[in-house]
Write a protein that holds these residues in place. Structure first.
Motif, PDB file in Angstrom:
ATOM      1  N   ALA A 195      -5.546  12.825 -10.186  1.00 33.58           N
ATOM      2  CA  ALA A 195      -4.881  13.371 -11.375  1.00 33.58           C
ATOM      3  C   ALA A 195      -3.600  12.610 -11.674  1.00 33.58           C
ATOM      4  CB  ALA A 195      -4.595  14.858 -11.168  1.00 33.58           C
ATOM      5  N   ALA A 196      -2.847  12.273 -10.626  1.00 33.50           N
ATOM      6  CA  ALA A 196      -1.612  11.511 -10.821  1.00 33.50           C
ATOM      7  C   ALA A 196      -1.913  10.105 -11.322  1.00 33.50           C
ATOM      8  CB  ALA A 196      -0.830  11.457  -9.508  1.00 33.50           C
ATOM      9  N   ALA A 197      -2.943   9.457 -10.762  1.00 37.50           N
ATOM     10  CA  ALA A 197      -3.301   8.105 -11.198  1.00 37.50           C
ATOM     11  C   ALA A 197      -3.749   8.097 -12.650  1.00 37.50           C
ATOM     12  CB  ALA A 197      -4.403   7.556 -10.300  1.00 37.50           C
ATOM     13  N   GLN A 198      -4.479   9.138 -13.049  1.00 40.12           N
ATOM     14  CA  GLN A 198      -4.914   9.246 -14.441  1.00 40.12           C
ATOM     15  C   GLN A 198      -3.712   9.423 -15.367  1.00 40.12           C
ATOM     16  OE1 GLN A 198      -8.222   9.133 -15.549  1.00 40.12           O
ATOM     17  NE2 GLN A 198      -7.308   9.040 -17.583  1.00 40.12           N
ATOM     18  N   ARG A 199      -2.759  10.232 -14.949  1.00 39.92           N
ATOM     19  CA  ARG A 199      -1.582  10.512 -15.766  1.00 39.92           C
ATOM     20  C   ARG A 199      -0.655   9.295 -15.874  1.00 39.92           C
ATOM     21  NH1 ARG A 199       0.138  14.004 -12.765  1.00 39.92           N
ATOM     22  NH2 ARG A 199       1.907  12.983 -11.764  1.00 39.92           N
ATOM     23  N   LEU A 200      -0.468   8.590 -14.779  1.00 38.60           N
ATOM     24  CA  LEU A 200       0.489   7.477 -14.743  1.00 38.60           C
ATOM     25  C   LEU A 200      -0.110   6.171 -15.269  1.00 38.60           C
ATOM     26  CD1 LEU A 200       1.992   8.283 -11.236  1.00 38.60           C
ATOM     27  CD2 LEU A 200       3.144   8.575 -13.454  1.00 38.60           C
ATOM     28  N   PRO A 241       2.672  11.342   4.799  1.00 44.22           N
ATOM     29  CA  PRO A 241       2.477  10.902   6.191  1.00 44.22           C
ATOM     30  C   PRO A 241       1.884   9.499   6.295  1.00 44.22           C
ATOM     31  CG  PRO A 241       1.790  13.173   5.939  1.00 44.22           C
ATOM     32  CD  PRO A 241       2.064  12.668   4.567  1.00 44.22           C
ATOM     33  N   TYR A 242       0.980   9.137   5.386  1.00 41.03           N
ATOM     34  CA  TYR A 242       0.424   7.780   5.394  1.00 41.03           C
ATOM     35  C   TYR A 242       1.484   6.763   5.004  1.00 41.03           C
ATOM     36  CZ  TYR A 242      -3.961  10.456   5.248  1.00 41.03           C
ATOM     37  OH  TYR A 242      -4.977  11.347   5.513  1.00 41.03           O
ATOM     38  N   VAL A 243       2.311   7.110   4.020  1.00 40.67           N
ATOM     39  CA  VAL A 243       3.407   6.225   3.606  1.00 40.67           C
ATOM     40  C   VAL A 243       4.339   5.958   4.789  1.00 40.67           C
ATOM     41  CG1 VAL A 243       5.408   5.989   2.089  1.00 40.67           C
ATOM     42  CG2 VAL A 243       3.275   6.974   1.192  1.00 40.67           C
ATOM     43  N   ASP A 244       4.660   7.009   5.523  1.00 41.19           N
ATOM     44  CA  ASP A 244       5.562   6.856   6.677  1.00 41.19           C
ATOM     45  C   ASP A 244       4.923   5.984   7.756  1.00 41.19           C
ATOM     46  OD1 ASP A 244       7.383   8.448   5.386  1.00 41.19           O
ATOM     47  OD2 ASP A 244       6.827  10.281   6.468  1.00 41.19           O
ATOM     48  N   LEU A 245       3.639   6.202   8.030  1.00 36.18           N
ATOM     49  CA  LEU A 245       2.958   5.404   9.051  1.00 36.18           C
ATOM     50  C   LEU A 245       2.910   3.930   8.677  1.00 36.18           C
ATOM     51  CD1 LEU A 245      -0.117   7.673   9.969  1.00 36.18           C
ATOM     52  CD2 LEU A 245       1.769   7.037  11.478  1.00 36.18           C
ATOM     53  N   LEU A 246       2.737   3.652   7.399  1.00 36.03           N
ATOM     54  CA  LEU A 246       2.649   2.260   6.958  1.00 36.03           C
ATOM     55  C   LEU A 246       3.964   1.500   7.160  1.00 36.03           C
ATOM     56  CD1 LEU A 246       0.520   2.751   3.732  1.00 36.03           C
ATOM     57  CD2 LEU A 246      -0.146   1.399   5.722  1.00 36.03           C
ATOM     58  N   GLY A 257     -12.553   7.591   1.002  1.00 33.69           N
ATOM     59  CA  GLY A 257     -12.527   6.190   0.596  1.00 33.69           C
ATOM     60  C   GLY A 257     -11.593   5.923  -0.570  1.00 33.69           C
ATOM     61  N   VAL A 258     -11.310   6.950  -1.377  1.00 36.90           N
ATOM     62  CA  VAL A 258     -10.360   6.764  -2.487  1.00 36.90           C
ATOM     63  C   VAL A 258      -8.971   6.433  -1.939  1.00 36.90           C
ATOM     64  CG1 VAL A 258      -9.274   7.863  -4.480  1.00 36.90           C
ATOM     65  CG2 VAL A 258     -11.694   8.321  -3.957  1.00 36.90           C
ATOM     66  N   ILE A 259      -8.573   7.103  -0.865  1.00 36.65           N
ATOM     67  CA  ILE A 259      -7.272   6.808  -0.243  1.00 36.65           C
ATOM     68  C   ILE A 259      -7.333   5.475   0.484  1.00 36.65           C
ATOM     69  CG2 ILE A 259      -5.476   7.669   1.301  1.00 36.65           C
ATOM     70  CD1 ILE A 259      -6.657  10.468   0.944  1.00 36.65           C
ATOM     71  N   ALA A 260      -8.443   5.230   1.205  1.00 39.24           N
ATOM     72  CA  ALA A 260      -8.586   3.952   1.903  1.00 39.24           C
ATOM     73  C   ALA A 260      -8.535   2.783   0.925  1.00 39.24           C
ATOM     74  CB  ALA A 260      -9.898   3.937   2.684  1.00 39.24           C
ATOM     75  N   ALA A 261      -9.029   2.972  -0.296  1.00 40.14           N
ATOM     76  CA  ALA A 261      -9.007   1.894  -1.288  1.00 40.14           C
ATOM     77  C   ALA A 261      -7.586   1.442  -1.615  1.00 40.14           C
ATOM     78  CB  ALA A 261      -9.712   2.354  -2.563  1.00 40.14           C
ATOM     79  N   MET A 262      -6.618   2.328  -1.467  1.00 36.50           N
ATOM     80  CA  MET A 262      -5.225   1.963  -1.760  1.00 36.50           C
ATOM     81  C   MET A 262      -4.659   0.980  -0.739  1.00 36.50           C
ATOM     82  SD  MET A 262      -3.801   5.736  -2.852  1.00 36.50           S
ATOM     83  CE  MET A 262      -4.826   6.805  -3.870  1.00 36.50           C
ATOM     84  N   ALA A 307       0.831  -1.202   0.000  1.00 36.40           N
ATOM     85  CA  ALA A 307       0.000   0.000   0.000  1.00 36.40           C
ATOM     86  C   ALA A 307       0.870   1.258   0.000  1.00 36.40           C
ATOM     87  CB  ALA A 307      -0.921  -0.013   1.217  1.00 36.40           C
ATOM     88  N   ALA A 308       1.961   1.235   0.784  1.00 35.33           N
ATOM     89  CA  ALA A 308       2.871   2.378   0.828  1.00 35.33           C
ATOM     90  C   ALA A 308       3.494   2.628  -0.533  1.00 35.33           C
ATOM     91  CB  ALA A 308       3.952   2.141   1.876  1.00 35.33           C
ATOM     92  N   ALA A 309       3.858   1.555  -1.238  1.00 36.38           N
ATOM     93  CA  ALA A 309       4.466   1.706  -2.559  1.00 36.38           C
ATOM     94  C   ALA A 309       3.491   2.340  -3.548  1.00 36.38           C
ATOM     95  CB  ALA A 309       4.936   0.344  -3.068  1.00 36.38           C
ATOM     96  N   THR A 310       2.207   1.943  -3.459  1.00 40.79           N
ATOM     97  CA  THR A 310       1.195   2.536  -4.338  1.00 40.79           C
ATOM     98  C   THR A 310       1.051   4.025  -4.073  1.00 40.79           C
ATOM     99  OG1 THR A 310      -0.043   0.479  -4.570  1.00 40.79           O
ATOM    100  CG2 THR A 310      -1.262   2.529  -4.905  1.00 40.79           C
ATOM    101  N   MET A 311       0.938   4.392  -2.802  1.00 38.72           N
ATOM    102  CA  MET A 311       0.801   5.815  -2.465  1.00 38.72           C
ATOM    103  C   MET A 311       2.032   6.604  -2.868  1.00 38.72           C
ATOM    104  SD  MET A 311      -1.068   5.738   1.267  1.00 38.72           S
ATOM    105  CE  MET A 311      -2.635   4.925   1.532  1.00 38.72           C
ATOM    106  N   ALA A 312       3.213   6.046  -2.625  1.00 39.58           N
ATOM    107  CA  ALA A 312       4.446   6.758  -2.967  1.00 39.58           C
ATOM    108  C   ALA A 312       4.565   6.960  -4.466  1.00 39.58           C
ATOM    109  CB  ALA A 312       5.648   5.985  -2.431  1.00 39.58           C
ATOM    110  N   ALA A 313       4.102   5.977  -5.250  1.00 33.02           N
ATOM    111  CA  ALA A 313       4.220   6.063  -6.700  1.00 33.02           C
ATOM    112  C   ALA A 313       3.424   7.224  -7.284  1.00 33.02           C
ATOM    113  CB  ALA A 313       3.769   4.749  -7.346  1.00 33.02           C
ATOM    114  N   LEU A 314       2.403   7.664  -6.569  1.00 32.20           N
ATOM    115  CA  LEU A 314       1.593   8.781  -7.059  1.00 32.20           C
ATOM    116  C   LEU A 314       2.321  10.115  -6.947  1.00 32.20           C
ATOM    117  CD1 LEU A 314      -1.815   7.670  -5.527  1.00 32.20           C
ATOM    118  CD2 LEU A 314      -1.269   7.778  -7.967  1.00 32.20           C
ATOM    119  N   GLY A 315       3.321  10.192  -6.067  1.00 29.57           N
ATOM    120  CA  GLY A 315       4.107  11.412  -5.945  1.00 29.57           C
ATOM    121  C   GLY A 315       3.343  12.588  -5.377  1.00 29.57           C
ATOM    122  N   VAL A 316       2.390  12.333  -4.506  1.00 26.51           N
ATOM    123  CA  VAL A 316       1.582  13.396  -3.893  1.00 26.51           C
ATOM    124  C   VAL A 316       2.119  13.646  -2.486  1.00 26.51           C
ATOM    125  CG1 VAL A 316      -0.736  14.023  -3.097  1.00 26.51           C
ATOM    126  CG2 VAL A 316      -0.439  12.796  -5.274  1.00 26.51           C
TER     127      VAL A 316
END
Length: 393
Positions: free
Chosen positions: A211-216, A173-178, A235-240, A159-168
């Motif tokens: 926007a990042a997910a659409q672009r990538l 902070p969620y990536v760090d907590l994970l 819920g969009v973030i929770a889905a990750m 999940a952290a890798a998915t969030m980090a890949a978006l570059g937002v």
């Protein structure tokens, strides 16, 4: 047995075409989300029972028929275990947009929550009412078309890798907590943080992530599609945090208590315990009871177990689950094959999804179904695909 007349539920997330195409009727242009088969009081099936003299009686709801003689319709064992009601609900489910991200309580949790809300006199129709009954809601979804959903927590590192890949930046902070805690603690802390964040900041984060997910594109593209339907929703973030699952026709998912999930797209046959208890995590305008949700969710990474049916010598293909309330199987009937006997000391609903099979003397077309009372002698024949729903024990 009795041919059933069933109700289509027009929820906003429903497909406008999938159920009409299966039924062979013209679309109305409105969403047609679920076709219910069973005795749920919200939309019970209806039937006309023929008398011993061959005369048709009045149309009745299936729950009225069962209430008139529960032991005859359900069988003694079913009544003794589940009470005088049909313990399962069968559906055709057609998702054209994501359903809410949700979780169901276990049996003890449901009883406790229901008793608490009854004691506090929370109105049954109140928007913040969580427990509509004292029952749990295990469920099984079997794909009729390619079917996409979210099911259970991923490993926090994934999940952290998915969030980090978006570059937002605001996802960092969620990536760090994970990565900072044991897995269960990390998942709990991150979901709590997502649901407790300030709404305006969350909306900005979701919009940037979409926007990042659409672009990538690629594996990130689903989050852009989810955000399209629910812009700014946490819920969009929770889905990750969840496993992304693609089912092929004939494959299924079983969802037990505490497992977060959401269906995203596709047509399937769904069976569940006859309950309305749902706790929502997001992707919805409805009430989200965060404290109760966090009490019910199982914060443990899981691999989504895709079920494939196990065939028996009779040709019945069974989807094995631990649920007592229901048992779902499938028959692919071939031309010229011998009829298959289906007599069982429990109630059954038979649903046709392809071809033109026969249940006893009743010819079926896709989307048609029949109710078979406990102990009623019956067999299926002809050509096509037939699902059999009955009690698990």
């Amino acid at each position: 047995m009795d041919r059933l007349s069933n109700t289509v539920r027009p929820y906003a997330w429903g497909s406008t075409t999938a159920i009409p195409e299966l039924l062979g009727v013209a679309p109305t242009g409105e969403p047609q989300a679920e076709l219910w088969m069973g005795a749920h009081p919200g939309a019970p099936s209806r039937l006309v029972r023929t008398s011993a003299t061959g005369e048709p009686g009045p149309e009745q709801s299936l729950n009225e028929v069962i209430a008139a003689d529960p032991e005859r319709e359900l069988g003694r064992a079913t009544v003794e275990k589940f009470g005088p009601r049909l313990p399962f609900l069968l559906k055709l489910l057609a998702a054209g947009a994501p359903l809410s991200l949700q979780v169901h309580p276990g049996l003890a949790q449901a009883r406790q929550g229901y008793e608490d809300e009854e004691r506090r006199a929370v109105p049954m129709d109140a928007p913040h009412r969580t427990y509509k009954d004292p029952n749990h809601k295990p469920e099984l979804i079997c794909a009729l078309t390619p079917f996409v959903g979210l099911c259970g927590f991923r490993r926090p590192a994934e999940a952290a890798a998915t969030m980090a890949a978006l570059g937002v930046d605001s996802l960092k902070p969620y990536v760090d907590l994970l990565g900072a805690h044991p897995e269960e603690a990390a998942l709990r802390e991150v979901l709590t943080a997502i649901l407790g964040a300030e709404p305006a900041k969350t909306a900005e984060t979701v919009n940037e992530a979409a926007a990042a997910a659409q672009r990538l594109g690629g594996a990130l593209a689903p989050y852009a599609r989810i955000a399209h339907h629910f812009p700014g929703d946490p819920g969009v973030i929770a889905a990750m945090l969840l496993n992304y699952v693609e089912l092929q026709p004939g494959e299924a998912l079983f969802l037990g208590a505490g497992v977060p999930h959401a269906y995203l797209d596709g047509l399937g046959v769904e069976i569940m315990a006859n309950s309305d208890n749902v706790l929502r995590c997001g992707l919805t305008p409805k009430h989200v009871d965060v404290p109760e949700l966090l009490r019910v969710v199982r914060f443990e990474p899981t691999e989504p177990g895709v079920l494939r049916p196990e065939a028996s010598p009779s040709g019945e293909e069974l989807y094995e689950t631990p649920a007592d309330e229901f048992r779902l199987s499938r028959f692919d009937l071939s031309p010229g094959a011998e009829p298959v006997g289906l007599t069982r000391d429990a109630p059954q609903i038979l649903l046709c999804t392809a071809g033109a099979p026969k249940a006893g003397a009743i010819g079926l077309t896709p989307g048609a179904s029949v109710f078979v009372p406990a102990g009623e002698a019956t067999e299926v024949s002809g050509t096509g695909t037939l699902f059999r729903a009955t009690v698990g024990v």
